[in-house]
Write a protein that holds these residues in place. Structure first.
Motif, PDB file in Angstrom:
ATOM      1  N   ARG A  50      -3.937  14.340  33.476  1.00 37.20           N
ATOM      2  CA  ARG A  50      -4.040  15.807  33.580  1.00 37.20           C
ATOM      3  C   ARG A  50      -2.913  16.439  34.390  1.00 37.20           C
ATOM      4  O   ARG A  50      -2.445  17.516  34.058  1.00 37.20           O
ATOM      5  N   ILE A  51      -2.470  15.786  35.436  1.00 38.80           N
ATOM      6  CA  ILE A  51      -1.467  16.380  36.318  1.00 38.80           C
ATOM      7  C   ILE A  51      -0.166  16.661  35.574  1.00 38.80           C
ATOM      8  O   ILE A  51       0.412  17.726  35.688  1.00 38.80           O
ATOM      9  N   ASN A  52       0.288  15.707  34.790  1.00 35.07           N
ATOM     10  CA  ASN A  52       1.563  15.873  34.093  1.00 35.07           C
ATOM     11  C   ASN A  52       1.447  16.623  32.777  1.00 35.07           C
ATOM     12  O   ASN A  52       2.391  17.299  32.375  1.00 35.07           O
ATOM     13  N   CYS A  53       0.319  16.497  32.102  1.00 37.50           N
ATOM     14  CA  CYS A  53       0.212  17.047  30.745  1.00 37.50           C
ATOM     15  C   CYS A  53      -0.546  18.360  30.645  1.00 37.50           C
ATOM     16  O   CYS A  53      -0.241  19.180  29.784  1.00 37.50           O
ATOM     17  N   ILE A  54      -1.554  18.559  31.483  1.00 35.08           N
ATOM     18  CA  ILE A  54      -2.446  19.714  31.312  1.00 35.08           C
ATOM     19  C   ILE A  54      -2.271  20.745  32.418  1.00 35.08           C
ATOM     20  O   ILE A  54      -2.199  21.940  32.146  1.00 35.08           O
ATOM     21  N   TYR A  55      -2.191  20.323  33.669  1.00 32.74           N
ATOM     22  CA  TYR A  55      -2.085  21.277  34.773  1.00 32.74           C
ATOM     23  C   TYR A  55      -0.941  22.276  34.631  1.00 32.74           C
ATOM     24  O   TYR A  55      -1.120  23.439  34.945  1.00 32.74           O
ATOM     25  N   PRO A  56       0.228  21.863  34.157  1.00 30.63           N
ATOM     26  CA  PRO A  56       1.308  22.853  34.030  1.00 30.63           C
ATOM     27  C   PRO A  56       0.962  23.995  33.066  1.00 30.63           C
ATOM     28  O   PRO A  56       1.554  25.062  33.150  1.00 30.63           O
ATOM     29  N   LEU A  57      -0.006  23.777  32.189  1.00 30.71           N
ATOM     30  CA  LEU A  57      -0.389  24.804  31.218  1.00 30.71           C
ATOM     31  C   LEU A  57      -1.459  25.758  31.741  1.00 30.71           C
ATOM     32  O   LEU A  57      -1.699  26.804  31.150  1.00 30.71           O
ATOM     33  N   LEU A  58      -2.127  25.383  32.843  1.00 32.84           N
ATOM     34  CA  LEU A  58      -3.192  26.214  33.395  1.00 32.84           C
ATOM     35  C   LEU A  58      -2.625  27.311  34.285  1.00 32.84           C
ATOM     36  O   LEU A  58      -1.563  27.161  34.875  1.00 32.84           O
ATOM     37  N   GLY A  59      -3.372  28.396  34.391  1.00 32.81           N
ATOM     38  CA  GLY A  59      -3.006  29.479  35.291  1.00 32.81           C
ATOM     39  C   GLY A  59      -3.625  29.265  36.665  1.00 32.81           C
ATOM     40  O   GLY A  59      -4.523  28.427  36.844  1.00 32.81           O
ATOM     41  N   ALA A  60      -3.166  30.025  37.636  1.00 27.11           N
ATOM     42  CA  ALA A  60      -3.696  29.933  39.000  1.00 27.11           C
ATOM     43  C   ALA A  60      -5.190  30.229  38.992  1.00 27.11           C
ATOM     44  O   ALA A  60      -5.651  31.158  38.326  1.00 27.11           O
TER      45      ALA A  60
END
Length: 80
Positions: A50-60
């Motif tokens: 999740r850290i590398n693939c999904i988190y960058p796509l989430l908003g604050a």
């Protein structure tokens, strides 16, 4: 000015490419996304990546849940 925050539909489209077969994304509240996977091993792999693939796509402030019949993990809200 263009916004760099993804909406639920855009996020769903991008993750449909990234997620393993059988996993699907749903919005369960205003700031919580749930990825449902078919089994423990796949869910755990999604959570570990999740850290590398999904988190960058989430908003604050957005939260991610990864679930399977025998697996549940929930993130803290993404910092701003």
């Amino acid at each position: 000015m263009a916004s760099n925050i993804l909406g639920p539909q855009s996020l769903q489209l991008l993750l449909s490419i990234l997620l393993p077969r059988g996993c699907r994304l749903s919005l369960v509240s205003d700031n919580t996304y749930r990825i449902s996977c078919p089994d423990y091993d796949i869910a755990h792999t999604v959570w570990e990546n999740r850290i590398n693939c999904i988190y960058p796509l989430l908003g604050a402030g957005e939260v991610l849940e990864v679930v399977a019949s025998d697996y549940y993990a929930r993130s803290y809200p993404k910092p701003s």
